[in-house]
Design a protein around this motif. Structure first.
Motif, PDB file in Angstrom:
ATOM      1  N   HIS A   1      41.659  95.433  26.292  1.00 26.72           N
ATOM      2  CA  HIS A   1      40.772  96.539  26.667  1.00 26.72           C
ATOM      3  C   HIS A   1      39.820  96.171  27.801  1.00 26.72           C
ATOM      4  N   GLY A   2      39.881  94.939  28.281  1.00 28.54           N
ATOM      5  CA  GLY A   2      39.009  94.519  29.370  1.00 28.54           C
ATOM      6  C   GLY A   2      37.580  94.245  28.949  1.00 28.54           C
ATOM      7  N   GLN A   3      37.356  94.114  27.646  1.00 24.29           N
ATOM      8  CA  GLN A   3      36.004  93.828  27.167  1.00 24.29           C
ATOM      9  C   GLN A   3      35.637  92.359  27.331  1.00 24.29           C
ATOM     10  N   ALA A   4      36.637  91.491  27.334  1.00 20.51           N
ATOM     11  CA  ALA A   4      36.387  90.058  27.353  1.00 20.51           C
ATOM     12  C   ALA A   4      37.385  89.364  28.259  1.00 20.51           C
ATOM     13  N   SER A   5      37.022  88.176  28.689  1.00 18.10           N
ATOM     14  CA  SER A   5      37.889  87.364  29.522  1.00 18.10           C
ATOM     15  C   SER A   5      39.084  86.861  28.720  1.00 18.10           C
ATOM     16  N   PRO A   6      40.251  86.688  29.375  1.00 19.14           N
ATOM     17  CA  PRO A   6      41.409  86.110  28.676  1.00 19.14           C
ATOM     18  C   PRO A   6      41.129  84.739  28.067  1.00 19.14           C
ATOM     19  N   SER A   7      40.104  84.037  28.556  1.00 18.70           N
ATOM     20  CA  SER A   7      39.771  82.724  27.986  1.00 18.70           C
ATOM     21  C   SER A   7      39.371  82.815  26.525  1.00 18.70           C
ATOM     22  N   LEU A   8      38.994  84.020  26.064  1.00 16.39           N
ATOM     23  CA  LEU A   8      38.676  84.201  24.650  1.00 16.39           C
ATOM     24  C   LEU A   8      39.853  83.806  23.771  1.00 16.39           C
ATOM     25  N   LEU A   9      41.062  84.027  24.255  1.00 12.11           N
ATOM     26  CA  LEU A   9      42.261  83.728  23.467  1.00 12.11           C
ATOM     27  C   LEU A   9      42.463  82.232  23.259  1.00 12.11           C
ATOM     28  N   ASP A  10      41.814  81.415  24.085  1.00  6.75           N
ATOM     29  CA  ASP A  10      41.945  79.966  23.933  1.00  6.75           C
ATOM     30  C   ASP A  10      41.347  79.462  22.620  1.00  6.75           C
ATOM     31  N   SER A  11      40.539  80.292  21.965  1.00  2.00           N
ATOM     32  CA  SER A  11      39.915  79.875  20.703  1.00  2.00           C
ATOM     33  C   SER A  11      40.832  80.069  19.506  1.00  2.00           C
TER      34      SER A  11
ATOM     35  N   PHE B   1      25.248  94.810  28.061  1.00  2.00           N
ATOM     36  CA  PHE B   1      26.599  94.384  27.669  1.00  2.00           C
ATOM     37  C   PHE B   1      27.247  95.445  26.772  1.00  2.00           C
ATOM     38  N   PRO B   2      27.430  96.655  27.290  1.00  2.00           N
ATOM     39  CA  PRO B   2      27.917  97.751  26.438  1.00  2.00           C
ATOM     40  C   PRO B   2      29.329  97.553  25.916  1.00  2.00           C
ATOM     41  N   ASP B   3      30.164  96.818  26.635  1.00  2.00           N
ATOM     42  CA  ASP B   3      31.537  96.610  26.170  1.00  2.00           C
ATOM     43  C   ASP B   3      31.618  95.556  25.077  1.00  2.00           C
ATOM     44  N   LEU B   4      30.642  94.660  25.049  1.00  2.00           N
ATOM     45  CA  LEU B   4      30.691  93.554  24.097  1.00  2.00           C
ATOM     46  C   LEU B   4      29.920  93.828  22.819  1.00  2.00           C
ATOM     47  N   LEU B   5      28.772  94.493  22.923  1.00  2.00           N
ATOM     48  CA  LEU B   5      27.871  94.635  21.785  1.00  2.00           C
ATOM     49  C   LEU B   5      27.862  96.050  21.230  1.00  2.00           C
ATOM     50  N   GLU B   6      27.710  96.137  19.905  1.00  2.00           N
ATOM     51  CA  GLU B   6      27.371  97.429  19.305  1.00  2.00           C
ATOM     52  C   GLU B   6      26.092  97.944  19.969  1.00  2.00           C
TER      53      GLU B   6
ATOM     54  N   ARG C   1      14.446  83.369  17.349  1.00  2.00           N
ATOM     55  CA  ARG C   1      14.295  84.809  17.590  1.00  2.00           C
ATOM     56  C   ARG C   1      13.947  85.147  19.031  1.00  2.00           C
ATOM     57  N   ASN C   2      13.277  84.247  19.759  1.00  2.00           N
ATOM     58  CA  ASN C   2      12.869  84.543  21.133  1.00  2.00           C
ATOM     59  C   ASN C   2      13.779  83.897  22.184  1.00  2.00           C
ATOM     60  N   GLU C   3      14.887  83.312  21.766  1.00  2.00           N
ATOM     61  CA  GLU C   3      15.769  82.639  22.721  1.00  2.00           C
ATOM     62  C   GLU C   3      16.777  83.626  23.318  1.00  2.00           C
ATOM     63  N   TRP C   4      16.238  84.610  24.006  1.00  2.00           N
ATOM     64  CA  TRP C   4      17.076  85.647  24.584  1.00  2.00           C
ATOM     65  C   TRP C   4      17.973  85.095  25.687  1.00  2.00           C
ATOM     66  N   ASN C   5      17.514  84.030  26.328  1.00  2.00           N
ATOM     67  CA  ASN C   5      18.351  83.424  27.360  1.00  2.00           C
ATOM     68  C   ASN C   5      19.657  82.891  26.772  1.00  2.00           C
ATOM     69  N   LYS C   6      19.586  82.360  25.550  1.00  2.00           N
ATOM     70  CA  LYS C   6      20.802  81.877  24.898  1.00  2.00           C
ATOM     71  C   LYS C   6      21.722  83.041  24.532  1.00  2.00           C
ATOM     72  N   GLY C   7      21.122  84.135  24.090  1.00  2.00           N
ATOM     73  CA  GLY C   7      21.930  85.307  23.768  1.00  2.00           C
ATOM     74  C   GLY C   7      22.655  85.835  24.992  1.00  2.00           C
ATOM     75  N   GLU C   8      21.936  85.898  26.120  1.00  2.00           N
ATOM     76  CA  GLU C   8      22.556  86.412  27.340  1.00  2.00           C
ATOM     77  C   GLU C   8      23.639  85.465  27.843  1.00  2.00           C
ATOM     78  N   ALA C   9      23.379  84.159  27.780  1.00  2.00           N
ATOM     79  CA  ALA C   9      24.376  83.180  28.234  1.00  2.00           C
ATOM     80  C   ALA C   9      25.633  83.238  27.361  1.00  2.00           C
ATOM     81  N   TYR C  10      25.441  83.431  26.062  1.00  2.00           N
ATOM     82  CA  TYR C  10      26.583  83.513  25.147  1.00  2.00           C
ATOM     83  C   TYR C  10      27.464  84.706  25.498  1.00  2.00           C
ATOM     84  N   LEU C  11      26.830  85.837  25.777  1.00  2.00           N
ATOM     85  CA  LEU C  11      27.595  87.041  26.081  1.00  2.00           C
ATOM     86  C   LEU C  11      28.273  86.942  27.454  1.00  2.00           C
ATOM     87  N   LYS C  12      27.622  86.306  28.412  1.00  2.00           N
ATOM     88  CA  LYS C  12      28.231  86.148  29.737  1.00  2.00           C
ATOM     89  C   LYS C  12      29.478  85.291  29.663  1.00  2.00           C
TER      90      LYS C  12
END
Length: 485
Positions: A317-327, A439-444, A471-482
């Motif tokens: 669906h183009g929501q995530a990179s093909p590298s996701l399948l490597d997991s 990140f509308p394609d990734l997150l509810e 709770r305040n580590e928003w930079n980690k949340g954004e990096a994870y989603l990127k």
């Protein structure tokens, strides 16, 4: 053109197909056999599999058709060595659901049919080759006619003799045990018959005998017989053979009647060296086969399907990179290895032959099964609720990779619905909503409250914790989603 070709219409292939269709993908599912299995084969669906079937909207039919076993008892002679109770499994499904594989396949086929998909039977995968953007598969129909199919993705759910695995030339490491085992689907009656809501194991100096309850007042008996000359295969047992085995290992007062399946088998334990290669994936018995001890083989395969389905759907669906399948392969290969090791240990423990070793084993079991912590660990292992992906490339932070407890969902289970998305859990709903907007394609679209207000969590569609941060580590949340994008 179908988005995905699935080879094999057993429980794993059917689960895989249903999940892909739920997520909006077109599938073809083929099987060389004329009919689904007619025998009971795999008998139990465990808690974690039921949780995932619930996400898929398919659990109620299984609950209605199955028998709930609430524990297991282990005896030696007339002595009860201990019990494992399933009532404390941390799941809404705190029991083992006993249901024949023939019924499991019927229910999954009906579920798939309700989604508009028909299994194409007597259709065989002959060969395939991978290209940069698709797989070219050659299929043979029952009348000899051949068909060439171009499909973006090929998934082998075609059992221990998988044509897909052979086509990939993936090694299937392991071995066959030397003992023959008896299997008998019968009825039991008499004063000494085991309870119908638990699995009964009898340890005997000649080997174990296990009784599994089956819906409809039936039971399965599995017992080790001993070694046989490979040049002279042992014939299938008779009902008299089964009765003699029961008399010897269970004691008097148990009568066997009404057989519907009497056979012998040997235990094979093997695992593929890799579960994926390019655009081709392996799942279920095509990737791993186990001792039946613990009843986890089919469950592990169905959970392979749930793991791969949301990842491949997000990529297509183009929501995530093909590298996701490597997991997929590292996650499920690690689980397959663990399940194989646990089943092998249970089999080795039950089949100890030196009398001194049997005596020590029985003493240890009597002590250990009296400890609540041991009972809880045994139940969580068998139910597969303790499966985790701590070493996955998708796991980041303390507790990441663990299953989110169902009582902590704060809403419907992650992965419900017709599009897989990650779930953000945060006490700061305003910042959470802003992140979801980026990140509308990734997150509810709406964040949920975490079980612990001090944590920022991102939950995978299969209910495992992907990111665990403060709770305040928003930079980690954004990096994870990127990293997904």
């Amino acid at each position: 053109m179908a988005d995905i070709l699935i080879v094999g219409a057993g429980p794993v292939g059917l689960t895989m197909a249903a999940e892909f269709v739920r997520y909006g993908l077109a599938v073809r599912i083929i099987d060389r056999a004329e009919h689904p299995t007619q025998t009971s084969k795999a008998l139990v669906i465990w808690s974690r599999t039921l949780e995932l079937l619930d996400r898929a909207g398919a659990s109620l039919a299984f609950l209605d058709a199955g028998l709930r076993a609430h524990g297991g008892a282990i005896r030696s002679g007339g002595t009860l060595l201990g019990r494992a109770r399933f009532d404390h499994i941390a799941s809404p499904y705190n029991f083992a659901l006993m249901i024949p594989q023939s019924e499991t396949e019927r229910l999954l086929t009906a579920h798939l049919s309700s989604l508009g998909v028909t299994i194409e039977r007597q259709l065989e995968l002959v060969s395939f080759s991978q290209q940069a953007d698709h797989v070219e598969a050659r299929l043979r129909h029952i009348d000899g006619r051949e068909e060439v199919l171009s499909t973006p993705w090929l998934i082998g759910c075609d059992g221990a003799h998988s044509a897909v695995r052979h086509g990939l030339r993936v090694e299937f490491h392991g071995s066959a045990q030397g003992d023959d085992w008896m299997l008998a689907d019968i009825r039991l009656d008499g004063e000494g018959a085991p309870a119908t809501d638990e699995v009964a194991s009898f340890l005997h100096r000649k080997g174990p005998l296990v009784v599994f309850p089956i819906p409809g007042g039936r039971a399965r008996i599995v017992a080790v017989i001993g070694k046989t000359d490979p040049q002279n295969p042992r014939p299938d047992p008779t009902l008299a053979d089964v009765q003699a085995m029961v008399d010897e290992r269970c004691g008097a007062g148990v009568r066997v009647t009404d057989p519907v399946w009497l056979t012998t088998f040997r235990i094979n334990e093997r695992k593929a060296s890799n579960y994926s290669q390019g655009r081709v994936f392996l799942a279920g018995d095509a990737a791993h086969i186990h001792s039946p001890a613990g009843g986890q083989g089919m469950n592990t395969g169905m959970q392979d399907a749930f793991n791969l389905a949301w990842k491949l759907a997000m990529v297509v669906h183009g929501q995530a990179s093909p590298s996701l399948l490597d997991s997929y392969s590292p996650e499920r290969s690690a689980v397959g290895k663990l399940v194989l090791q646990n089943a092998s240990r249970m089999t080795d423990m039950a089949t100890l032959s030196p009398p001194a070793a049997q005596a020590v084993r029985n003493m240890a079991l009597r002590f250990l099964l009296g400890l609540h912590a041991v009972q809880d660990k045994l139940s969580s292992t068998m139910s597969e609720t303790d499966i985790a992906y701590a070493d996955s490339p998708l796991s980041d932070g303390p507790g990441a990779g663990n299953r989110l407890a169902p009582e902590d969902y704060d809403g419907p289970p992650p992965g419900s619905g017709n599009r897989p998305r990650l779930v953000l859990m945060t006490a700061d709903t305003d910042k959470g909503a802003a992140l979801a907007t980026r990140f509308p394609d990734l997150l509810e679209p709406s964040p949920r409250r975490p079980p612990n207000a001090s944590r920022l969590l991102i939950i995978r569609p299969d209910g495992y914790i992907g990111l665990s941060a403060r709770r305040n580590e928003w930079n980690k949340g954004e990096a994870y989603l990127k990293a997904f994008a």
